[in-house]
Design an enzyme around this catalytic site. Sequence first.
Site, PDB file in Angstrom:
ATOM      1  N   CYS A 113       0.818  -1.222   0.000  1.00 24.52           N
ATOM      2  CA  CYS A 113       0.000   0.000   0.000  1.00 24.52           C
ATOM      3  C   CYS A 113       0.850   1.270   0.000  1.00 24.52           C
ATOM      4  O   CYS A 113       0.338   2.350  -0.255  1.00 24.52           O
ATOM      5  CB  CYS A 113      -0.942  -0.006   1.197  1.00 24.52           C
ATOM      6  SG  CYS A 113      -2.070  -1.413   1.184  1.00 24.52           S
ATOM      7  N   HIS A 248      -3.485   6.947   3.179  1.00 24.50           N
ATOM      8  CA  HIS A 248      -3.903   5.701   2.531  1.00 24.50           C
ATOM      9  C   HIS A 248      -5.310   5.343   3.014  1.00 24.50           C
ATOM     10  O   HIS A 248      -5.593   5.337   4.222  1.00 24.50           O
ATOM     11  CB  HIS A 248      -2.919   4.591   2.881  1.00 24.50           C
ATOM     12  CG  HIS A 248      -3.371   3.233   2.465  1.00 24.50           C
ATOM     13  ND1 HIS A 248      -3.873   2.971   1.209  1.00 24.50           N
ATOM     14  CD2 HIS A 248      -3.413   2.051   3.150  1.00 24.50           C
ATOM     15  CE1 HIS A 248      -4.195   1.693   1.137  1.00 24.50           C
ATOM     16  NE2 HIS A 248      -3.948   1.113   2.292  1.00 24.50           N
ATOM     17  N   ASN A 278     -10.422  -0.021  -0.165  1.00 23.23           N
ATOM     18  CA  ASN A 278      -8.963   0.004  -0.119  1.00 23.23           C
ATOM     19  C   ASN A 278      -8.427  -0.549  -1.443  1.00 23.23           C
ATOM     20  O   ASN A 278      -8.621  -1.730  -1.747  1.00 23.23           O
ATOM     21  CB  ASN A 278      -8.486  -0.838   1.066  1.00 23.23           C
ATOM     22  CG  ASN A 278      -6.976  -0.914   1.186  1.00 23.23           C
ATOM     23  OD1 ASN A 278      -6.243  -0.522   0.282  1.00 23.23           O
ATOM     24  ND2 ASN A 278      -6.504  -1.430   2.313  1.00 23.23           N
TER      25      ASN A 278
END
Lengths: 321, 71
Positions: A113, A248, A278
């Site tokens: 990520c 994020h 996500n």
Amino acid sequence: MSFRILGTGSALPVTTVSNEDLTKFLDTSDEWIRTRTGITERRVMNDGESLLTLATSACKNALEMANTSPEEIELIVCTTLAGDYTSPALYCLIAKALGLSDRVITMDTNMGCCGFEYGLQIAHTYFASGMITKKAIVVSAEGLSRHADWSDRATCCLFGDASGAVVLEAAPDRKVDFDWTVSGNADILNITRHADNSPWNTYDGKGVLHMNGQEVFKFAVSSISARIGAVLEKNGLAPDDIAKFFLHQANIRIINSAIHKMGVAPEKFPHNIERLGNTSSATIPVLLDETVRAGGVQRGDKIILCAFGAGLASIACLLEF
Amino acid sequence: MKEKLIAIIAEYLGKDASEIEADATFEDLGLDSLDIAELVMQIEDELGVTIELNAELNNIDKLVEYIENQG
């Protein structure tokens, strides 16, 4: 030499999967997912889409905003957990689709990520070294729907697919700085590999994502405040000096807890996890693109991008937009 | 120790400490897994301890015992 972001772009799959859609094959509910994640829907690739199609669209959008032709690009960094092929890497397919020079410097990088920010760090290094002097692309393309365990109601609802890209231009007087950590922990967040072909190996893994939600939550919240605090301190800045913080998009509860811990105005933290879930390294460039196009970031604004994820890794990037 | 944990959890839930039963499960107190993680981070900061979460640590009494056993 430093850089500035000249253009942003993003691309999403056409298929939207709502929480209600998930209840058709999972023991879950819209209320359960929303209260624990903040997510109401996510986008997933269908048969006609791929990371290549998404990434190419995102790059074209960024090139258009940057008023840049493909021949001007000297470097393309592609961040992805796994491209459409194990080999060749995604970057060379994107480079061909965009019509980049066959002398372009290219690479895929997998930092989970945190990939987009590590991609910016790689580009920053190339600009600083003088190996490139004009323009670069950093593009993140992720297909988490390919890796999620769709029988695990606690994790599969979190993820979606997307691509986001930026065109960077050399800029001598722009502030860019990073703060990062990597611990080498593979226990609380990982994607196992699929069963091997080798007749000398009995491993028969399914290649799915595993996550200890509570431990990832703790890591994420503490990392966000630590990385942002460190990059601010290194540059003699305070949160008030930052126009926007792009975190994020992993879980709205992580975002809200980090905001509370940092004591910064929530309005400075744009979010889109409600609509997209996500999408690993793509969350921040997609969110940045949406915010820029909505007029939420102005030229000269100082912004911070901050990501955390598999590795366990975390990174904050301070930029002057 | 127990009073401190009850006070932290009561504040988090916006309740009076007298409303918090130490032997009630976190779930019965209205806390989900991420609430517990957030509270554990706060407890770690305030008490200077490290807590590795597991399903057995499901009420305040067990959390007190876990922390005290860390010595």
